[in-house]
Design a protein around this motif. Structure first.
Motif, short mmCIF file in Angstrom:
data_model
loop_
_atom_site.label_atom_id
_atom_site.label_comp_id
_atom_site.label_asym_id
_atom_site.label_seq_id
_atom_site.Cartn_x
_atom_site.Cartn_y
_atom_site.Cartn_z
N ARG A 187 -16.23 -18.07 26.30
CA ARG A 187 -17.65 -18.37 26.10
C ARG A 187 -17.90 -18.45 24.60
O ARG A 187 -18.45 -17.53 23.98
N ARG B 81 -10.06 -10.72 29.28
CA ARG B 81 -11.29 -10.32 28.59
C ARG B 81 -12.50 -10.62 29.46
O ARG B 81 -12.67 -11.75 29.93
N THR B 82 -13.33 -9.66 29.67
CA THR B 82 -14.59 -9.85 30.38
C THR B 82 -15.63 -10.37 29.38
O THR B 82 -15.43 -10.28 28.16
N PRO B 83 -16.76 -10.91 29.87
CA PRO B 83 -17.81 -11.35 28.94
C PRO B 83 -18.28 -10.24 28.00
O PRO B 83 -18.50 -10.48 26.81
N PHE C 182 -21.60 -18.05 23.03
CA PHE C 182 -22.12 -16.69 23.12
C PHE C 182 -21.37 -15.77 22.16
O PHE C 182 -21.97 -14.92 21.49
N ALA C 183 -20.05 -15.94 22.08
CA ALA C 183 -19.26 -15.12 21.16
C ALA C 183 -19.65 -15.39 19.71
O ALA C 183 -19.73 -14.46 18.90
N ASP D 242 -10.09 -18.30 33.68
CA ASP D 242 -11.20 -17.60 33.05
C ASP D 242 -10.75 -16.29 32.44
O ASP D 242 -11.26 -15.85 31.42
N GLU E 32 -15.60 -9.72 25.34
CA GLU E 32 -15.63 -10.79 24.35
C GLU E 32 -16.81 -10.63 23.39
O GLU E 32 -16.67 -10.83 22.18
N ALA E 33 -17.97 -10.27 23.95
CA ALA E 33 -19.14 -10.08 23.10
C ALA E 33 -18.93 -8.94 22.12
O ALA E 33 -19.26 -9.05 20.92
#
Length: 323
Positions: free
Chosen positions: A101, A18-20, A104-105, A13, A23-24
């Motif tokens: 993700r 990169r954390t969520p 979401f990205a 993961d 990434e966002a």
């Protein structure tokens, strides 16, 4: 074993650390930068609104107000290119990023693009509406440009999502969709600073054939297997045949002031121009054949290389005992 499994999953993961949230933020930044990149050829000119037939007062081109979009019926296809190429660039960058993700990205990247394009559209239409004659023709003109701008922004979002998709077939279809707008974007990037008649002839030849090369490269990358990908080949070649004809028809009809606002005459003229451009005299045949040739040569070459890489090495000769 359970601890090891968790550690391996955690490493997968966070393979890039990169954390969520990271990434966002990265995806949104890619969308913003992509939107700005698409508008760059126009912004670098100083972004003065093109001279308008319905402008409320006599104004020189250099004295027109600043508008972040070149709103004019004479630059409709250029406007499409500016609003779609930047979004597609964000899609390609997101594909290279390979976020964990992806959905979401992609949504964050779309938000970044819409922030740029929506802001540019609001500013430009505010400037345009405030300077036109207050008459019904002006309202029709603004409504037509607004509808085309919204459609172009939506097309850019579709291209972004297709190019960022995990499926190679979908991404190849997105490349086929964007081949002609990308060539138009490059042409605008060269023509804006050069001015009328300032672009060398050889560059106009490049713009003419570049979509065929881009579509051929996309088809080579797509390949033949599974056989369902042949539908991508058919769709990309059809887009290469249809989109230039649409661009030509729109440019011709909207650039003819005598029919502007007469929707029935504009519809008849657009059908005639589109039929002539799609026919044998339109000149699309050699471009489509070139794209098909580039795609076939590239796909076959890649298939041969892949087969060589999969071929097992011959077993060494000699005794089978331990040394």
């Amino acid at each position: 074993m359970e601890t090891t499994g968790r550690s391996v999953a955690g490493a997968g993961d966070g393979r890039s650390g990169r954390t969520p949230a990271a990434e966002a933020a990265t995806a949104a930044l890619l969308g913003i930068l992509g939107g700005l990149l698409g508008l760059a050829p126009w912004l670098l000119t100083g972004a003065h609104l093109p001279v308008q037939n319905l402008w409320g007062r006599e104004t020189q081109p250099g004295d027109m107000p600043v508008a972040l979009l070149p709103l004019s019926q004479y630059r409709s296809t250029t406007l499409v290119a500016l609003l779609t190429v930047g979004a597609s660039a964000a899609g390609l960058a997101l594909r290279a990023l390979r976020p964990a993700r992806r959905g979401f990205a992609a949504a964050c990247a779309v938000g970044g693009v819409l922030l740029v394009h929506g802001g540019a559209a609001i500013q430009s239409f505010t400037v345009l509406s405030s300077g036109l004659y207050p008459e019904p023709r002006s309202s029709i003109y603004v409504a037509g440009l607004l509808g085309g701008t919204i459609a172009a922004i939506a097309a850019g979002v579709v291209a972004l999502l297709m190019l960022a998709a995990p499926s190679r077939a979908v991404a190849a279809l997105g490349m086929g969709l964007m081949a002609v707008p990308f060539a138009s974007w490059l042409a605008a990037a060269a023509a804006f600073p050069a001015g009328p008649g300032g672009v060398p002839i050889f560059l106009t030849i490049v713009w003419h054939w570049l979509p065929a090369v881009l579509v051929g490269a996309a088809l080579s990358w797509c390949g033949f297997k599974p056989p369902a990908r042949l539908w991508v080949w058919a769709a990309d070649l059809a887009l290469l045949w249809l989109i230039p004809a649409l661009f030509t028809s729109v440019n011709y009809v909207l650039g003819t002031r005598a029919y502007l606002g007469n929707f029935s005459e504009m519809a008849i003229l657009s059908r005639e121009i589109l039929a002539a451009t799609l026919g044998p005299a339109g000149g699309a045949g050699p471009i489509v054949l070139m794209a098909l040739g580039v795609g076939l040569v590239g796909a076959l070459s890649m298939a041969v290389l892949a087969r060589k890489n999969r071929r097992p090495e011959p077993a060494p000769h000699g005794g089978g005992g331990q040394p």
